[in-house]
Motif scaffolding. Structure first.
Motif, PDB file in Angstrom:
ATOM      1  N   UNK A  38       0.825  -1.201   0.000  1.00  0.00           N
ATOM      2  CA  UNK A  38       0.000   0.000   0.000  1.00  0.00           C
ATOM      3  C   UNK A  38       0.859   1.251   0.000  1.00  0.00           C
ATOM      4  N   UNK A  39       1.878   1.257   0.842  1.00  0.00           N
ATOM      5  CA  UNK A  39       2.774   2.400   0.895  1.00  0.00           C
ATOM      6  C   UNK A  39       3.529   2.618  -0.399  1.00  0.00           C
ATOM      7  N   UNK A  40       3.938   1.515  -1.031  1.00  0.00           N
ATOM      8  CA  UNK A  40       4.675   1.626  -2.290  1.00  0.00           C
ATOM      9  C   UNK A  40       3.775   2.125  -3.423  1.00  0.00           C
ATOM     10  N   UNK A  55       3.248   5.934  -2.820  1.00  0.00           N
ATOM     11  CA  UNK A  55       4.423   6.754  -3.141  1.00  0.00           C
ATOM     12  C   UNK A  55       4.665   6.806  -4.648  1.00  0.00           C
ATOM     13  N   UNK A  56       4.643   5.654  -5.288  1.00  0.00           N
ATOM     14  CA  UNK A  56       4.962   5.615  -6.714  1.00  0.00           C
ATOM     15  C   UNK A  56       3.906   6.366  -7.536  1.00  0.00           C
ATOM     16  N   UNK A  57       2.648   6.227  -7.169  1.00  0.00           N
ATOM     17  CA  UNK A  57       1.593   6.928  -7.903  1.00  0.00           C
ATOM     18  C   UNK A  57       1.750   8.439  -7.750  1.00  0.00           C
ATOM     19  N   UNK A  58       2.100   8.875  -6.539  1.00  0.00           N
ATOM     20  CA  UNK A  58       2.336  10.306  -6.326  1.00  0.00           C
ATOM     21  C   UNK A  58       3.547  10.769  -7.123  1.00  0.00           C
ATOM     22  N   UNK A  99      15.712   6.000  -2.365  1.00  0.00           N
ATOM     23  CA  UNK A  99      15.827   5.033  -3.461  1.00  0.00           C
ATOM     24  C   UNK A  99      15.571   5.700  -4.806  1.00  0.00           C
ATOM     25  N   UNK A 100      14.532   6.534  -4.870  1.00  0.00           N
ATOM     26  CA  UNK A 100      14.188   7.179  -6.139  1.00  0.00           C
ATOM     27  C   UNK A 100      15.257   8.187  -6.548  1.00  0.00           C
ATOM     28  N   UNK A 101      15.856   8.857  -5.568  1.00  0.00           N
ATOM     29  CA  UNK A 101      16.955   9.787  -5.865  1.00  0.00           C
ATOM     30  C   UNK A 101      18.183   9.035  -6.357  1.00  0.00           C
ATOM     31  N   UNK A 129       8.793  -0.115  -8.149  1.00  0.00           N
ATOM     32  CA  UNK A 129       9.586   0.788  -8.992  1.00  0.00           C
ATOM     33  C   UNK A 129      10.573   0.002  -9.854  1.00  0.00           C
ATOM     34  N   UNK A 130      10.933  -1.200  -9.397  1.00  0.00           N
ATOM     35  CA  UNK A 130      11.840  -2.057 -10.170  1.00  0.00           C
ATOM     36  C   UNK A 130      11.068  -3.151 -10.899  1.00  0.00           C
ATOM     37  N   UNK A 131      10.105  -3.759 -10.199  1.00  0.00           N
ATOM     38  CA  UNK A 131       9.263  -4.809 -10.797  1.00  0.00           C
ATOM     39  C   UNK A 131       7.974  -4.148 -11.264  1.00  0.00           C
TER      40      UNK A 131
END
Length: 315
Positions: free
Chosen positions: A16-18, A21-24, A53-55, A148-150
């Motif tokens: 849920x958290x992932x 974050x990724x959608x935002x 991680x995204x940075x 973000x990877x898968x």
């Protein structure tokens, strides 16, 4: 129908958290809902970890991360959470009664046009279609951990799902950078969990029954060049989700070994607050798990032979 811009995620755990974050990060306005402030604080902490991680791995700029944070909000009030949602993604624990209760509570609170999707790992969406109060606007949208990877998501209908719902939900998946995987018939476990759950259950059986250590199970997998093995996957998925799946299906099918594996996870991990990567420790310790160390697959010296033999045939 217009693009799904306003997302609500029910459940602030690992996936849920992932998803939130990724959608935002991909430009959606996201509300994260959970039943306690403690859970939401854990989600906020995870989001700060994802920012790093995204940075570091995705080439995000500091401006991207600032914008992502600005698109996120958090609440324990369900009515507030869904009041303006175009799409609600349910990611609450993998327990049928819990999911059904959430849908029934949410149904009268939803705007008329809101679509609903379940991220359930192994349960059928048709089990909950009636409880949503809008079966035609309900489908399954299943993400993988570390999305973000898968970056794929499995899309599955239940008998009442409309073509329009599937069309707009598939567009949403593509808009947030996911490869949409169509599941052609309603099937427990979709594609990925149809092979992943048996794999993890088999791997856990080796550990539960004292046949091998978690590290040695993973070594047999990593020699193929994989980034992580089955026991590392437990940590990534999260011990609570893994326990819920094994406990439920062990009971449903009468599989005593699967139930024993669930009991092992409870005794060794859940009861000790060790929930996997999300909390820094499961089968491995994070952020630097042993399976990522250069010597994890190293050929040992001959001096190690006596200790290896003693593990096979104790003195």
């Amino acid at each position: 129908m217009a693009a799904l811009q306003r997302l609500t995620v029910l459940g602030s755990g690992v996936l849920g958290g992932q998803i939130a974050w990724h959608s935002a990060f991909k430009g959606k306005s996201v509300v994260v809902y959970d039943i306690s402030d403690t859970a939401l604080e854990g989600c906020r902490a995870a989001h700060e970890n994802y920012a790093g991680i995204y940075l570091g791995d995705l080439g995000a700029s500091t401006e991207d991360i600032t914008a992502t944070r600005q698109r996120l909000s958090y609440t324990t009030d369900l009515e507030t959470a869904v009041a303006e949602a175009d799409l609600v993604i349910e990611a609450v624990p993998e327990i049928p009664d819990v999911k059904a209760a959430v849908y029934k509570e949410m149904a009268p609170l939803l705007p008329t046009g809101t679509l609903v999707a379940t991220n359930t790992s192994t349960l059928l969406p048709s089990e909950f279609a009636s409880a949503t109060g809008r079966p035609d606007k309900f489908c399954a949208l299943h993400f993988a951990t570390t999305l973000w990877a898968m970056n794929f998501t499995e899309i599955m209908a239940q008998p009442a799902t409309s073509r329009q719902t599937l069309t707009v939900v598939t567009e949403f998946a593509i808009e947030i950078g996911m490869v949409p995987i169509p599941v052609r018939k309603e099937h427990s476990g979709y594609l990925v969990n149809s092979w992943l759950v048996p794999l993890l259950n088999a791997a856990q059986t080796l550990v539960t029954n004292g046949i091998a250590t978690a590290s040695d199970v993973d070594r047999t997998f990593l020699v193929n060049g994989a980034r992580f093995g089955p026991m590392g996957m437990f940590d990534m998925i999260g011990m609570k989700t893994a326990y819920d799946v094994l406990a439920y299906w062990g009971g449903q099918t009468g599989d005593t070994q699967m139930s024993a594996n669930a009991a092992y996870l409870k005794e060794h991990f859940l009861d000790n607050g060790l929930l996997g990567m999300h909390t820094g420790k499961g089968y491995y310790e994070y952020p630097d798990p042993a399976y990522q160390q250069p010597d994890f697959l190293a050929v040992p010296g001959l001096s190690a032979v006596p200790s290896i033999v003693s593990l096979i045939l104790p003195d």
